[in-house]
Design an enzyme around this catalytic site. Structure first.
Site, PDB file in Angstrom:
ATOM      1  N   GLU A 431       0.842  -1.199   0.000  1.00 17.75           N
ATOM      2  CA  GLU A 431       0.000   0.000   0.000  1.00 17.75           C
ATOM      3  C   GLU A 431       0.878   1.250   0.000  1.00 17.75           C
ATOM      4  OE1 GLU A 431      -2.324   0.116   3.564  1.00 17.75           O
ATOM      5  OE2 GLU A 431      -3.101   2.129   3.191  1.00 17.75           O
ATOM      6  N   ASP A 504      -1.218  -1.206   5.780  1.00 19.06           N
ATOM      7  CA  ASP A 504      -1.117  -0.663   7.134  1.00 19.06           C
ATOM      8  C   ASP A 504      -2.089  -1.385   8.053  1.00 19.06           C
ATOM      9  OD1 ASP A 504       0.687   1.132   6.208  1.00 19.06           O
ATOM     10  OD2 ASP A 504      -0.734   2.801   6.021  1.00 19.06           O
ATOM     11  N   ASP A 506      -4.415  -0.500   9.862  1.00 24.76           N
ATOM     12  CA  ASP A 506      -5.515   0.398  10.251  1.00 24.76           C
ATOM     13  C   ASP A 506      -6.738   0.127   9.379  1.00 24.76           C
ATOM     14  OD1 ASP A 506      -4.859   1.394   7.805  1.00 24.76           O
ATOM     15  OD2 ASP A 506      -4.152   3.345   8.520  1.00 24.76           O
ATOM     16  N   ASP A 508      -8.079   1.808   6.881  1.00 24.19           N
ATOM     17  CA  ASP A 508      -7.845   1.921   5.437  1.00 24.19           C
ATOM     18  C   ASP A 508      -7.122   0.699   4.896  1.00 24.19           C
ATOM     19  OD1 ASP A 508      -9.108   4.216   4.891  1.00 24.19           O
ATOM     20  OD2 ASP A 508      -7.312   5.500   4.879  1.00 24.19           O
TER      21      ASP A 508
END
Ligand code: 0RA
Length: 641
Positions: A431, A504, A506, A508
């Site tokens: 990403e 990541d 998280d 997203d």
């Protein structure tokens, strides 16, 4: 010795010894009976017991089933059926309820009448659950009395005893799974919820209550669907946009085979066809499913011709065109189900095909004739799908041609590895460009390729194949993997043994991961089925103390570490990583990419329904449920698939 013990001793004849040997065999090779001794096997025990109550419901005697996860992770299952029989078995000379719990494969041998239509993956019965539990207690209300019996690891430790009176009837079972057998004894609420809801959809009218007594606030849910499969389809489609209101539905019996079908078309681009035989999810389909497909293709084409939606010169609509966006469920109940294939998840009774085909033609045909407005909407969708498929075919052709013309045309963003043997190669889908840059610096150039992905990839659930094929990020992946896409997907051309999604830790990141998985699941299914897809686990924390550096990957690990470090003098420096980009390239290598240190989570499609449910919850047309899902699940460190 008491009178009773003597009786028991006398009945310990050859057949009793066989009984004990039978259950001993179960304990020696539990996997053969319940598939695994992992979480799946642990949950399977519950299904075995609930199945028996479902059978009693199918026989017409039971309306309510309660399932309780008790505080100590024991399970209580209670029904209001006739109560298990307690009369003495003529040969074994022990109560029938004891035979049910101590003799392998004793299910359905008593009393005759009714047929065993329910059954878990293995359908092995209560005796197997008993053998794999440290203790099991059974209570039966019958004949105005309450009886109780208890067992430990399959052996009777309390003879059938009258413990009270009751005007009601029913059966209650409590079992404590054996820690010597199972790797983990903790029940997962969502897994049980999912299967029990499914069972309730499949058994119209039954009321199944699930209670979780662990934790401070007990949880309770009731699954009760008078509409059966009709409500099942509504449930699956709740986050999709249906194109017609009324669900096409029928429930009928022909030649002793019960056929229940429900279907509804949506704006989605994928199809969702579930099939069940005797309440078992036949994930590999079989004759019931092929019967339904044949009927649907025929009926829709006939209708489209009759109504001149299709002109004489037009080709017939293909099954695929017709099924795009369709959610359908077929459930059959038959006396002698034959389960075939490696996973025994394919219905092999050939006689079922004609019966599903003819009943479905009749009912779906009648539905279209009686609902011309809805019929037109459906046919219209099928024709549009057919045109789009033709356009996509041309686009695929173009991609294929451009690939074969320049075989070296790998995407410019790809940093490929030098090794040429695919079985040794890995590709990291990373990403963001900055993390991508670090991954390029940190990687093992010999065997690890890096493909940075910019931002969000296309939502394939909401996009036509044509649009998907024109997305750069997706084209890059197709070319890098080398296998093509869709029907033309050829796994033998795969250029990397492992495809590792590195995002990541998280919300997203998990969204991007879900988007990628949806894409792989829909267009490159064998990648997931054959276990080539992984998720990297970057650390959540870096902790430094006394010149030592520690990395932890979950909140719990971090708590543990801090506890351990609390004995040592000095101050701990803690850093919480918000993204991959915050790590240096050497840290990224050490924590997430190094073969020796890293943890990769292998992605499997264990349950198509659950996966699709999550994919459509996350990706569907309606936004609010998606937001809710992300909020609810953001706190879990694990994968949300
Ligand atoms: C009467 C006869 C038979 C079974 C039952 C009642 C019965 C069994 C269970 C198991 C869980 N709950 C139950 N409720 C009732 C024998 C039927 C046969 O073996 O065919």
């Amino acid at each position: 010795m008491s009178e009773e013990k003597k009786v028991n001793a006398n009945s310990y004849d050859a057949s009793q010894i066989q009984v004990l040997e039978g259950l001993e065999a179960v304990r020696k090779r539990p996997g053969m009976y319940i598939g695994s001794t992992g979480t799946r096997g642990l949950h399977h025990l519950v299904y075995e017991i609930v199945d028996n109550s479902i059978d009693e419901a199918l026989a017409g005697y039971c309306k309510n089933i309660n399932v309780v996860i008790q505080e100590d992770n024991s399970i209580l299952v209670e029904d209001d059926g006739r109560g298990m029989p307690v009369d003495k078995h003529p040969k074994l000379n022990i109560p029938a309820v004891e035979v049910i719990h101590t003799v392998l494969h004793a299910g359905g041998k008593f009393g005759g009448g009714g047929y065993k239509v329910s059954g878990g993956l293995h359908g092995v019965g209560a005796s197997v659950v008993n053998a794999l539990s440290t203790r099991m207690e059974v209570e039966v209300k019958r004949n105005g009395k309450i009886y109780k019996q208890a067992y430990e690891r399959g052996k009777t430790v309390m003879p059938l005893t009258e413990i009270g009176e009751s005007s009601k009837t029913g059966s209650k079972t409590i079992f404590w799974p054996d820690g010597e057998i199972f790797e983990d004894l903790v029940y997962d609420y969502f897994t049980l919820e999912h299967r029990l809801r499914e069972m309730a959809f499949l058994t119209k009218g039954i009321k199944i209550t699930l209670i979780d007594e662990r934790g401070e606030k007990p949880k309770k849910e009731v699954f009760h669907y008078e509409g059966g499969l009709k409500e099942f389809v509504r449930h699956i489609n709740k986050n999709k946009d249906a194109i017609h209101d009324e669900i096409i539905y029928f429930d009928t019996t022909k030649n002793g085979i019960e056929v229940e079908v429900a279907m509804q078309f949506t704006k989605s681009y994928s199809e969702m066809m579930l099939s069940y035989a005797n309440n078992i999810n036949t994930v590999d389909g079989g004759y019931h499913l092929s019967g339904l497909k044949t009927a649907l293709t025929k009926v829709i084409n006939d209708y489209a011709r009759k109504n001149k939606n299709l002109k004489e010169k037009d080709d017939n609509l293909t099954g695929e065109d017709i099924r795009e966006g369709l959610t359908s469920i077929v459930s059959v109940k038959i006396t002698n189900p034959q389960f075939e294939g490696q996973t025994k998840a394919k219905l092999g009774n050939a006689e079922v095909k004609g019966i599903v085909d003819s009943t479905a033609r009749e009912f779906i045909g009648a539905f279209l004739d009686e609902n011309p407005a809805q019929a037109n909407i459906i046919i219209d969708k099928c024709i549009k799908a057919s045109r789009a498929r033709e356009a996509a075919r041309k686009a695929r052709e173009t991609i294929r041609k451009s690939n074969s013309l320049e075989t070296t045309s790998l995407p410019g963003k790809l940093a490929d590895c030098s090794e040429k043997d695919p079985s040794l190669c890995e590709i990291f889908l990373v990403e963001g460009d900055s993390a991508g840059g670090n991954a390029k610096l940190g990687r093992d150039r010999n065997r690890q390729a890096i493909l940075p992905l910019r931002g969000k990839i296309l939502n394939v659930e909401k996009s036509s194949e044509l649009k998907i094929l024109s997305s750069d990020e997706i084209k890059n992946m197709i070319t890098a993997f080398g296998c093509g896409i869709g029907d033309e997907f050829d796994i033998s051309k795969l250029r990397y043994n492992k495809i590792v999604i590195m995002t990541d830790a998280d919300v997203d990141g998990s969204h991007i991961r879900a988007l990628l998985l949806t894409f792989f699941y829909r267009y490159m299914t064998p990648l997931i089925e054959q276990g080539h897809v992984y998720a990297a686990q970057p650390p959540l924390y870096q902790t430094k103390k006394q010149k030592q550096t520690y990395y932890t990957y979950t909140e719990r690990e971090q708590e543990k570490l801090l506890e351990e470090l609390s004995d040592k003098p000095g101050k701990a420096e803690i850093k919480r990583y918000k993204g991959l980009g915050e790590m240096n390239y050497d840290q990224l290598w050490e924590t997430t990419m190094d073969y020796n240190n890293r943890t990769l989570i292998q992605i499997t499609v264990e349950d198509a329904t659950a996966a699709d449910e999550i994919f459509t919850t996350l990706m569907g047309d309606k936004v609010p449920p998606r937001k809710k899902f992300i909020e609810e699940n953001a706190k879990y460190a694990r994968l949300d698939v």
